[in-house]
Enzyme design. Structure first.
Site, PDB file in Angstrom:
ATOM      1  N   LEU A 514       0.828  -1.209   0.000  1.00 49.18           N
ATOM      2  CA  LEU A 514       0.000   0.000   0.000  1.00 49.18           C
ATOM      3  C   LEU A 514       0.860   1.255   0.000  1.00 49.18           C
ATOM      4  CD1 LEU A 514      -2.633  -0.977   2.706  1.00 49.18           C
ATOM      5  CD2 LEU A 514      -3.051  -0.724   0.272  1.00 49.18           C
ATOM      6  N   GLY A 515       2.048   1.152   0.577  1.00 53.01           N
ATOM      7  CA  GLY A 515       2.906   2.318   0.644  1.00 53.01           C
ATOM      8  C   GLY A 515       4.247   1.948   1.243  1.00 53.01           C
ATOM      9  N   GLY A 517       7.774   3.767   3.177  1.00 53.58           N
ATOM     10  CA  GLY A 517       8.467   4.938   3.702  1.00 53.58           C
ATOM     11  C   GLY A 517       9.886   4.559   4.031  1.00 53.58           C
ATOM     12  N   ALA A 518      10.577   5.475   4.693  1.00 50.13           N
ATOM     13  CA  ALA A 518      11.979   5.215   4.985  1.00 50.13           C
ATOM     14  C   ALA A 518      12.135   4.095   6.003  1.00 50.13           C
ATOM     15  CB  ALA A 518      12.625   6.489   5.509  1.00 50.13           C
ATOM     16  N   VAL A 522       4.027  -0.786   4.055  1.00 46.00           N
ATOM     17  CA  VAL A 522       2.689  -1.141   4.497  1.00 46.00           C
ATOM     18  C   VAL A 522       2.032  -2.049   3.460  1.00 46.00           C
ATOM     19  CG1 VAL A 522       0.476  -0.251   5.281  1.00 46.00           C
ATOM     20  CG2 VAL A 522       2.536   1.107   5.583  1.00 46.00           C
ATOM     21  N   LYS A 539       1.917  -2.938   8.838  1.00 43.34           N
ATOM     22  CA  LYS A 539       3.112  -2.111   8.671  1.00 43.34           C
ATOM     23  C   LYS A 539       4.316  -2.897   9.153  1.00 43.34           C
ATOM     24  CE  LYS A 539       4.347   2.612   9.370  1.00 43.34           C
ATOM     25  NZ  LYS A 539       3.465   3.334   8.512  1.00 43.34           N
ATOM     26  N   ASP A 633       5.690  13.587  12.381  1.00 45.26           N
ATOM     27  CA  ASP A 633       5.691  13.450  10.921  1.00 45.26           C
ATOM     28  C   ASP A 633       4.292  13.678  10.351  1.00 45.26           C
ATOM     29  OD1 ASP A 633       6.727  13.096   8.419  1.00 45.26           O
ATOM     30  OD2 ASP A 633       6.946  10.925   8.545  1.00 45.26           O
TER      31      ASP A 633
END
Ligand SMILES: *[C@@H]1O[C@H](CO)[C@@H](O)[C@H](O)[C@H]1NC(C)=O
Ligand SMILES: *[C@@H]1O[C@H](CO)[C@@H](O)[C@H](O)[C@H]1NC(C)=O
Ligand SMILES: *[C@@H]1O[C@H](CO)[C@@H](O)[C@H](O)[C@H]1NC(C)=O
Ligand SMILES: *[C@@H]1O[C@H](CO)[C@@H](O)[C@H](O)[C@H]1NC(C)=O
Ligand SMILES: *[C@@H]1O[C@H](CO)[C@@H](O)[C@H](O)[C@H]1NC(C)=O
Ligand SMILES: *[C@@H]1O[C@H](CO)[C@@H](O)[C@H](O)[C@H]1NC(C)=O
Length: 801
Positions: A514-515, A517-518, A522, A539, A633
């Site tokens: 789904l996504g 990041g650093a 996810v 996640k 964030d």
């Protein structure tokens, strides 16, 4: 005799003609007088082929059902039961007594159920390979057959005669009589009804064959076809015309399910024929139960105040509208209640100010109108409902305005009807206080149920169904102490602890990303639930500190204790070896980033709701939960939108987990460029004000529907939104920024106010920024917004932070 099914099939035409037949003779194992089974042992009586068995199944801990099931598959799927409304305790017995009666007794010897053999003594019983359990007389004629007393399921070779009915169970795993009925009436008509639950009497016919005076029998043919014949044997109606290829390779059943849909399922007898799970065939009735029920009494397919939505997989699911919550979180068909105090009728406009609307497209409750206006505007309709203490929902379409009152009934979601539902909710203090501690746990399940969305592809669905069943069976074995809890929960929270393997299965091997990041990736996943499947977001934290074990537990606990309608709820976690995963509810409408920066500009009203929601979520994190959580964030990618476009902050509580607050080098900064407060780069302590700064930037982005940093614009002074806005504000030309967004422009007063708030939030000096509490008050209009100092010098430092 190797294949009794085939033998039976040959007999079938004969059997149809004989009122009382002698099927029992096809059995290999007779059950003799004096035999019994006890609800404790795994004892059961199997059919000669071993495909079916009759005996006890433990449905809830210590609660047994006398049932017939498919015995060769791990799910042991039940096809008939005797005492769904009245489970019996451990030690209960079913006995073929020496005087020829078939009785179920509880441990004290009290009769709970008996097969009615018409007063004639039974000589023997037999579990047949068709799934029919028969009680026969000395002459081998059947005195009683389970096929003549069906519950909710029919099997191949089974026939329903005039006057027969199937009653849906209450829920997937509650065998009590439910809310729907499938009846071949004595007048010959075959009908699907809602019942007057808790009575079994019929209420509204939502499907029928219209075969009064001609219908005679419903036949489930070996070929997979289920059809209605007349007394001259001509086929009157193809009830379900699913043909099953290579039917001898599959188990089959047809069931009126608890959701009111009559479906047919197949299950391969060996892995060579397909996935080892029940899959439903393409034809079922009715096609859309959500829109089929039009009763003026009763709640409809989903219960009062809820609405029904057909998923991509053609299965209905029930949802509560915004401001409403499940009456009973464990009963997804039981309807919803308002979770706020109703509008008072004696307080006039003052009271009306405490209410606002949540809008939904395509949702309607067609049978709850009490007033209808024509030729009005949507605003008029809103105001009319707002000022009317009876009005719970207003529906608007093309100048028509309908006012609806509670309880709302027959709710459905159908985008084709192009109606706009405005659901009135109290905005002040909108939730009713919980009654006791116990109800807290229930709210948790509400969330889980609310998230329930069903699936699209049938292969995937099969996989999940299998998973659901496997998990369910595993759970049944573990269910000794608590019915609700599926696996160990973390102390002091409702968090569930998952094994890595469970999550691997739930996400189909971490396939659907789904996504990324650093620090984490996810994945989308799904978890089986008592009556459906909940989509989840898993996640996977990548860069965990090695000794972060204890820390992880503590942080997860802190996150788990949070509970607010503007936060994404953490459901569970996995802490196993080097694996650290967090399991969240899945948010169907994606992130605010996609919502804002997509092709079309979302309407201003929705955007203001998102602004308020985000602010309230942050306020909760900063001041209202037991340990303060600084997000660090905040950005549109971390603000997700649920079914109702409510803003839900995600990723909170991770700052400490990732240990970045101690290593504030450029690379270690947790925030994202552009949203990061200036003090991150200085040697001053980082406080909750960093979130206020990021919120200010996000606020501007929501107001103007553009990214803070837009490198591609022609005019360099417009590259950074925050700067451009400051300039625009000084020059009193905010209208230029709003562009051609007339809607936003039309609300200039609010626009200006929000811009001022954003300017305050993004002050360089953290102490000049307001707290989130102040921000919420200003947004809501409960506190004045002063003009920022360097924009209007005489008002400098009038805000106390
Ligand atoms: C079952 O019992 C009946 C009556 O005693 C008898 O006629 C029949 O042959 C028996 N069947 C089998 C398979 O043993
Ligand atoms: C019932 O079956 C399970 C699994 O097959 C087995 O572990 C258990 O010991 C059995 N219980 C009894 C009382 O036979
Ligand atoms: C099944 O549902 C009925 C109706 O709500 C309820 O009375 C009964 O206790 C439930 N049974 C089980 C086993 O949960
Ligand atoms: C059988 O009965 C149906 C209606 O009862 C009638 O329409 C049909 O023509 C009959 N068929 C034959 C072959 O008699
Ligand atoms: C019933 O099933 C048999 C065997 O599968 C098949 O030959 C027959 O055509 C079917 N009858 C109908 C009416 O579909
Ligand atoms: C919420 O409502 C109750 C009673 O309606 C009131 O006593 C209380 O002060 C309100 N709380 C807030 C925060 O408005």
């Amino acid at each position: 005799m190797e294949n009794p099914l085939r033998y039976l099939l040959l007999l079938l035409p004969l059997l149809l003609l004989l009122p009382v037949s002698s099927i029992a003779q096809s059995s290999g194992n007779n059950i003799t007088l004096g035999s019994s089974l006890t609800a404790r042992d795994n004892d059961s009586w199997a059919s000669p082929s071993g495909e079916f068995a009759i005996g006890f199944q433990e449905i809830i801990p210590g609660g047994f059902l006398l049932a017939i099931w498919f015995d060769k598959i791990p799910e042991k799927t039940i096809v008939w039961s005797a005492n769904g409304d009245n489970l019996v305790q451990t030690g209960s017995r079913v006995e073929l007594t020496s005087n020829g009666k078939f009785v179920l007794n509880d441990p004290s010897g009290k009769e709970v159920w008996r097969a009615d053999s018409g007063g004639i003594g039974i000589s023997y019983a037999a579990m047949l390979d068709t799934g029919n359990f028969v009680l026969a007389s000395q002459e081998s004629s059947n005195l009683w057959e389970s096929f003549n007393h069906p519950t909710d399921t029919i099997l191949p070779t089974q026939i329903l005669n005039l006057g027969s009915q199937l009653v849906a169970r209450f829920l997937e795993t509650n065998y009590s009589n439910g809310r729907f009925m499938f009846a071949l009436q004595s007048d010959g008509n075959l009908v699907l009804y809602t019942t007057d639950f808790p009575m079994d009497s019929n209420n509204f016919a939502y499907w029928s064959t219209q075969t009064m005076d001609s219908g005679f029998q419903v036949i489930f043919n070996q070929s997979g076809r289920i059809y209605l014949i007349g007394s001259n044997r001509s086929i009157l109606n193809d009830v379900l015309s699913n043909e099953v290829n290579m039917r001898e390779d599959f188990y089959q059943r047809a069931i009126l399910e608890y959701d009111g849909v009559f479906r047919q399922y197949v299950y391969p007898k060996s892995a060579a024929s397909g996935t080892m799970a029940w899959s439903s065939l393409s034809k079922f009735i009715p096609e859309n139960i959500c829109t089929s029920i039009g009763a003026s009494t009763g709640g409809g397919a989903c219960g009062f105040n809820s609405y029904c939505r057909l998923g991509d997989d053609q299965r209905p699911s029930c949802h509560c509208p915004p401001g409403y919550t499940w009456l009973d979180p464990l009963d997804s068909l039981g309807g919803c209640r308002q979770n706020f105090v109703q509008q008072r009728c004696d307080a006039g406009a003052q009271e009306a100010d405490l209410f606002d609307f949540s809008e939904m497209l395509g949702v309607d409750w067609p049978y709850a109108d009490y007033q209808h206006f024509k030729g009005v505007t949507q605003d008029w309709c809103r105001e009319a409902c707002l000022g009317d203490c009876f009005c719970a929902v207003a529906i608007f379409r093309d100048g028509d305005c309908w006012k609806k009152k509670v309880p709302l009934s027959n709710g459905r979601y159908d985008l084709s009807n192009e109606r706009r539902a405005m659901i009135k909710v109290r905005t002040d203090n909108s939730t009713l206080p919980p009654i006791d501690e116990g109800s807290k746990g229930k709210d948790q399940s509400t969330l889980i149920l609310t998230g329930s969305v069903l699936l699209s592809s049938s292969a995937f669905f099969n996989f999940l169904l299998l998973l659901a069943i496997v998990l369910f069976i595993r759970r049944c074995k573990h269910r000794k102490t608590s019915v609700l809890q599926t696996s160990p929960a973390m102390e002091g929270t409702n968090l569930r602890s998952f094994t890595y393997k469970e999550l691997e299965e739930a996400t189909n091997g971490f396939r659907d990303e789904l996504g990324r990041g650093a620090f984490a990736t996810v994945y989308k996943g799904a978890l089986p639930h008592d009556d459906g499947i909940n989509l989840i977001a898993v996640k996977k934290l990548e860069r965990m500190e090695k000794e972060g074990d204890k820390e992880f537990g503590a942080e997860v606990k802190a996150i788990g204790r949070t509970n607010h309608k503007n936060l994404v709820q953490l459901l569970g976690y996995c802490n196993e070896g080097q694996h650290r995963l967090l399991v969240y509810e899945f948010m169907s409408n994606g992130s605010l980033a996609t919502f804002l920066f997509g092709n079309s500009r979302p309407d201003w009203c929705k955007r203001t709701r998102i602004i308020l929601g985000t602010a309230r979520g942050l306020l909760y994190l900063h001041e209202e939960c037991s340990t303060q959580i600084i997000h660090c964030d905040i950005k549109p990618q971390n603000i997700l939108l649920d079914d109702f476009l409510t803003a839900r902050i995600s990723d909170f509580g991770l700052a400490k987990l990732l240990k970045t607050d101690q290593t504030r080098t450029m690379t270690g900064i947790r925030g994202t460029k552009g949203y990061v407060a200036p003090e991150w780069f200085k040697t001053v302590p980082v406080t909750a004000k960093v979130d206020v700064y990021s919120f200010g930037i996000v606020l501007l982005e929501i107001i103007f529907c553009r990214k803070n940093f837009e490198p591609d614009v022609r005019d360099e002074s417009q590259m950074i939104l925050a700067d451009w806005v400051q300039d625009g504000y000084k020059e009193k030309r905010l209208d230029l920024l709003a562009g051609n967004d007339e809607e936003t422009f039309g609300d200039m007063e609010r626009l200006e106010k929000f811009v001022m708030i954003a300017i305050w939030c993004t002050r360089e000096d953290p102490s000049q920024r307001p707290t989130m509490k102040k921000v919420v008050q200003m947004l809501e209009g409960a506190a004045e917004v002063s003009i920022p100092p360097d924009l209007f010098f005489s008002y400098a430092s009038s805000i106390q932070c």
